[in-house]
Design a protein around this motif. Structure first.
Motif, PDB file in Angstrom:
ATOM      1  N   ALA A  35       0.773  -0.989  -0.122  1.00 58.06           N
ATOM      2  CA  ALA A  35       0.166  -0.083   0.051  1.00 58.06           C
ATOM      3  C   ALA A  35       0.973   1.194   0.035  1.00 58.06           C
ATOM      4  O   ALA A  35       2.053   1.365   0.592  1.00 58.06           O
ATOM      5  N   ASP A  36       0.234   2.450  -0.702  1.00 61.75           N
ATOM      6  CA  ASP A  36       1.258   3.659  -0.551  1.00 61.75           C
ATOM      7  C   ASP A  36       0.731   4.247   0.823  1.00 61.75           C
ATOM      8  O   ASP A  36       0.071   3.910   1.501  1.00 61.75           O
ATOM      9  N   MET A  37       1.366   5.373   0.929  1.00 57.71           N
ATOM     10  CA  MET A  37       1.276   5.873   2.039  1.00 57.71           C
ATOM     11  C   MET A  37       0.373   7.561   2.100  1.00 57.71           C
ATOM     12  O   MET A  37       0.704   8.142   2.970  1.00 57.71           O
ATOM     13  N   GLY A  38      -0.277   7.659   1.064  1.00 57.08           N
ATOM     14  CA  GLY A  38      -0.964   8.810   0.732  1.00 57.08           C
ATOM     15  C   GLY A  38      -2.348   8.900   1.736  1.00 57.08           C
ATOM     16  O   GLY A  38      -2.887   7.725   1.898  1.00 57.08           O
ATOM     17  N   GLY A  39      -2.580  10.193   2.253  1.00 59.83           N
ATOM     18  CA  GLY A  39      -3.988  10.292   2.681  1.00 59.83           C
ATOM     19  C   GLY A  39      -4.721  11.450   2.065  1.00 59.83           C
ATOM     20  O   GLY A  39      -4.035  12.816   2.367  1.00 59.83           O
ATOM     21  N   SER A  40      -5.528  11.331   1.429  1.00 59.07           N
ATOM     22  CA  SER A  40      -6.147  12.545   0.711  1.00 59.07           C
ATOM     23  C   SER A  40      -7.298  13.171   1.192  1.00 59.07           C
ATOM     24  O   SER A  40      -8.417  12.192   1.888  1.00 59.07           O
ATOM     25  N   TYR A  41      -7.427  14.487   1.370  1.00 59.10           N
ATOM     26  CA  TYR A  41      -8.397  15.152   1.954  1.00 59.10           C
ATOM     27  C   TYR A  41      -9.193  15.636   0.737  1.00 59.10           C
ATOM     28  O   TYR A  41      -8.581  16.624   0.137  1.00 59.10           O
ATOM     29  N   GLY A  42     -10.267  14.852   0.274  1.00 60.33           N
ATOM     30  CA  GLY A  42     -10.895  15.302  -0.847  1.00 60.33           C
ATOM     31  C   GLY A  42      -9.919  14.831  -2.261  1.00 60.33           C
ATOM     32  O   GLY A  42      -9.656  13.634  -2.226  1.00 60.33           O
ATOM     33  N   SER A  43     -10.048  15.848  -2.931  1.00 57.92           N
ATOM     34  CA  SER A  43      -9.042  15.609  -4.112  1.00 57.92           C
ATOM     35  C   SER A  43      -7.417  15.949  -3.792  1.00 57.92           C
ATOM     36  O   SER A  43      -6.654  16.073  -4.711  1.00 57.92           O
ATOM     37  N   THR A  44      -7.199  16.478  -2.482  1.00 61.25           N
ATOM     38  CA  THR A  44      -5.850  17.008  -2.042  1.00 61.25           C
ATOM     39  C   THR A  44      -4.972  15.769  -1.285  1.00 61.25           C
ATOM     40  O   THR A  44      -5.725  15.425  -0.334  1.00 61.25           O
ATOM     41  N   ILE A  45      -4.065  15.512  -1.728  1.00 58.87           N
ATOM     42  CA  ILE A  45      -3.132  14.438  -1.218  1.00 58.87           C
ATOM     43  C   ILE A  45      -2.663  15.085   0.078  1.00 58.87           C
ATOM     44  O   ILE A  45      -1.438  15.884  -0.156  1.00 58.87           O
ATOM     45  N   ARG A  46      -3.106  15.319   1.252  1.00 58.32           N
ATOM     46  CA  ARG A  46      -2.994  15.998   2.302  1.00 58.32           C
ATOM     47  C   ARG A  46      -1.532  15.619   3.220  1.00 58.32           C
ATOM     48  O   ARG A  46      -0.971  16.270   3.691  1.00 58.32           O
ATOM     49  N   TYR A  47      -1.706  14.177   3.300  1.00 59.51           N
ATOM     50  CA  TYR A  47      -0.654  13.557   4.143  1.00 59.51           C
ATOM     51  C   TYR A  47      -0.024  12.447   3.158  1.00 59.51           C
ATOM     52  O   TYR A  47      -0.557  11.845   2.461  1.00 59.51           O
ATOM     53  N   LYS A  48       1.309  12.299   3.659  1.00 58.36           N
ATOM     54  CA  LYS A  48       2.186  11.446   2.853  1.00 58.36           C
ATOM     55  C   LYS A  48       2.740  10.512   3.661  1.00 58.36           C
ATOM     56  O   LYS A  48       3.766  10.049   3.057  1.00 58.36           O
ATOM     57  N   SER A  49       2.418  10.491   4.718  1.00 54.91           N
ATOM     58  CA  SER A  49       3.223   9.380   5.652  1.00 54.91           C
ATOM     59  C   SER A  49       2.308   8.540   6.401  1.00 54.91           C
ATOM     60  O   SER A  49       2.426   8.370   7.733  1.00 54.91           O
ATOM     61  N   VAL A  50       1.189   8.212   5.960  1.00 53.62           N
ATOM     62  CA  VAL A  50       0.026   7.419   6.460  1.00 53.62           C
ATOM     63  C   VAL A  50       0.407   5.907   6.546  1.00 53.62           C
ATOM     64  O   VAL A  50       0.173   5.343   5.475  1.00 53.62           O
ATOM     65  N   GLU A  51       0.474   5.251   7.517  1.00 49.18           N
ATOM     66  CA  GLU A  51       0.776   3.942   7.454  1.00 49.18           C
ATOM     67  C   GLU A  51      -0.556   3.070   7.312  1.00 49.18           C
ATOM     68  O   GLU A  51      -1.172   3.224   8.487  1.00 49.18           O
ATOM     69  N   ARG A  52      -0.815   2.328   6.290  1.00 44.88           N
ATOM     70  CA  ARG A  52      -2.193   1.570   6.207  1.00 44.88           C
ATOM     71  C   ARG A  52      -1.970   0.080   6.345  1.00 44.88           C
ATOM     72  O   ARG A  52      -2.802  -0.447   5.862  1.00 44.88           O
ATOM     73  N   ILE A  53      -0.809  -0.532   6.803  1.00 45.37           N
ATOM     74  CA  ILE A  53      -0.558  -1.769   6.829  1.00 45.37           C
ATOM     75  C   ILE A  53      -0.187  -2.038   8.473  1.00 45.37           C
ATOM     76  O   ILE A  53       0.730  -1.543   8.807  1.00 45.37           O
ATOM     77  N   LYS A  54      -1.001  -2.994   9.035  1.00 46.77           N
ATOM     78  CA  LYS A  54      -0.491  -2.972  10.531  1.00 46.77           C
ATOM     79  C   LYS A  54      -0.703  -4.653  10.873  1.00 46.77           C
ATOM     80  O   LYS A  54      -1.579  -5.503  10.333  1.00 46.77           O
ATOM     81  N   PRO A  55       0.367  -5.024  11.625  1.00 50.65           N
ATOM     82  CA  PRO A  55       0.161  -6.334  12.132  1.00 50.65           C
ATOM     83  C   PRO A  55      -0.930  -6.777  13.338  1.00 50.65           C
ATOM     84  O   PRO A  55      -0.918  -5.694  14.058  1.00 50.65           O
ATOM     85  N   ILE A  56      -1.684  -7.800  13.315  1.00 48.07           N
ATOM     86  CA  ILE A  56      -2.849  -7.986  14.073  1.00 48.07           C
ATOM     87  C   ILE A  56      -2.394  -9.292  14.893  1.00 48.07           C
ATOM     88  O   ILE A  56      -2.299 -10.517  14.208  1.00 48.07           O
ATOM     89  N   GLY A  57      -1.978  -9.130  16.201  1.00 46.38           N
ATOM     90  CA  GLY A  57      -1.599 -10.524  16.797  1.00 46.38           C
ATOM     91  C   GLY A  57      -0.390 -11.044  16.269  1.00 46.38           C
ATOM     92  O   GLY A  57       0.594 -10.446  15.691  1.00 46.38           O
ATOM     93  N   LYS A  58      -0.356 -12.149  16.406  1.00 45.46           N
ATOM     94  CA  LYS A  58       1.005 -13.194  15.888  1.00 45.46           C
ATOM     95  C   LYS A  58       0.738 -13.531  14.588  1.00 45.46           C
ATOM     96  O   LYS A  58       1.937 -13.990  14.004  1.00 45.46           O
ATOM     97  N   HIS A  59      -0.354 -13.762  13.884  1.00 47.10           N
ATOM     98  CA  HIS A  59      -0.511 -14.465  12.495  1.00 47.10           C
ATOM     99  C   HIS A  59      -1.193 -13.792  11.600  1.00 47.10           C
ATOM    100  O   HIS A  59      -1.257 -14.221  10.600  1.00 47.10           O
TER     101      HIS A  59
END
Length: 305
Positions: free
Chosen positions: A106-130
């Motif tokens: 996944a990329d790290m963009g966060g768009s506020y409407g059509s504006t790419i407002r944030y460019k360091s948003v982590e959208r992949i996270k580990p859940i538990g051990k597996h």
């Protein structure tokens, strides 16, 4: 019943700004037991907490509002947060099975409407051990999903019986949660990719904001479901090595970067095997923008306008 109105405020607790992904101006209208929030990704702080307590709120309706300083209100059983529209959103997530486990990009963009407002948003996270979770859609709703999953994993660990939740159980939980919120007409505005490995078995599935879910060897959300899936159908195979899997994901992400206006050239690829989870540092892809169709996009499309 008195009408209380706050317009265009920027109610932010500045001491914790560095921990936030969203700081947006918003409008608040409080009428009796209902507060209507316009704008989105709002951070309702102590000022609104005083307003909420004075109004004895039952509902907060409107933009995606995160309530870091009104946790005691959120804990009330009679308080309901209703999200009407997504505001700060992430775009496509792509997941594949490979020879030794699961890869998600996944990329790290966060768009506020059509504006790419944030460019360091982590959208992949580990859940538990597996398990490993990737999300497109509303970022604040993704944060809410992660809080729910943290509680689920904590409750599972408290049993201390040697068993842990696997990816199939987490995927089923997410499906029920998304469908439950949809039935309340208050959906979590996300499409999720959930992958994992447990007892040598690889698992990869997806669930939409209304609870539509399936399991497959490769999945994608957002624009990736239209632009990346054809590439995955042509080039994916069961004995894919880690290096070939990364190259395949990078090819898909490059196509999305060219064609999806919300994509940014800063991405992460996460790997999950029996040994655990590894999330790559953010990096950029090599791109080529000298295609003739990029130089003159209107060629062959002349019209009266």
């Amino acid at each position: 019943m008195d009408l209380i109105q706050i317009r265009g405020g920027n109610l932010v607790d500045h001491e914790s700004d560095s921990q936030r992904t969203q700081y947006c101006r918003f409008d608040v209208v409080a009428f009796g037991s209902v507060v209507v929030v316009g704008g989105g990704g709002c951070w309702l702080n102590q000022s609104v907490m005083g307003l909420a307590e004075s109004c004895k709120l039952t509902y907060i309706v409107g933009g995606s509002a995160y309530l870091p300083c009104v946790e005691r209100l959120v804990m009330r059983k009679d308080l309901c947060l209703i999200v009407r529209y997504p505001y700060v959103t992430g775009t496509s997530v792509i997941g594949i099975k490979y020879k030794d486990g699961i890869l998600i990009a996944a990329d790290m963009g966060g768009s506020y409407g059509s504006t790419i407002r944030y460019k360091s948003v982590e959208r992949i996270k580990p859940i538990g051990k597996h398990s490993l979770l990737g999300a497109s859609g509303e970022i604040s709703d993704f944060q809410e999903i992660l809080r729910n999953l943290d509680e689920l994993i904590l409750y599972d660990n408290m049993w201390d019986d040697g068993n842990t939740l696997g990816p199939k159980e987490v995927h089923n939980y997410l499906t029920r949660m998304m469908y439950n919120r949809r039935n309340k007409f208050n959906p979590l505005w996300n499409s999720l990719v959930l992958g994992g490995v447990k007892n040598g078995q690889k698992y990869l599935g997806t669930v939409s904001m209304i609870g539509v879910h399936y399991e497959d060897n490769h999945v994608a959300t957002g624009f990736g479901n239209h632009l990346a899936k054809p590439i995955l159908r042509d080039e994916w195979h069961e004995d894919l090595s880690f290096e070939d899997g990364v190259r395949l994901l990078e090819k898909c992400m490059r196509v999305l970067l060219y064609r999806d206006r919300s994509a940014v050239n800063k991405l992460q690829i996460a790997k999950l095997t029996e040994e655990g989870v590894t999330v790559s540092p953010p990096y950029a892809l090599k791109t080529h923008w000298e295609f003739n169709s990029f130089k003159n996009p209107s060629a062959g499309a002349e019209g009266s306008w």
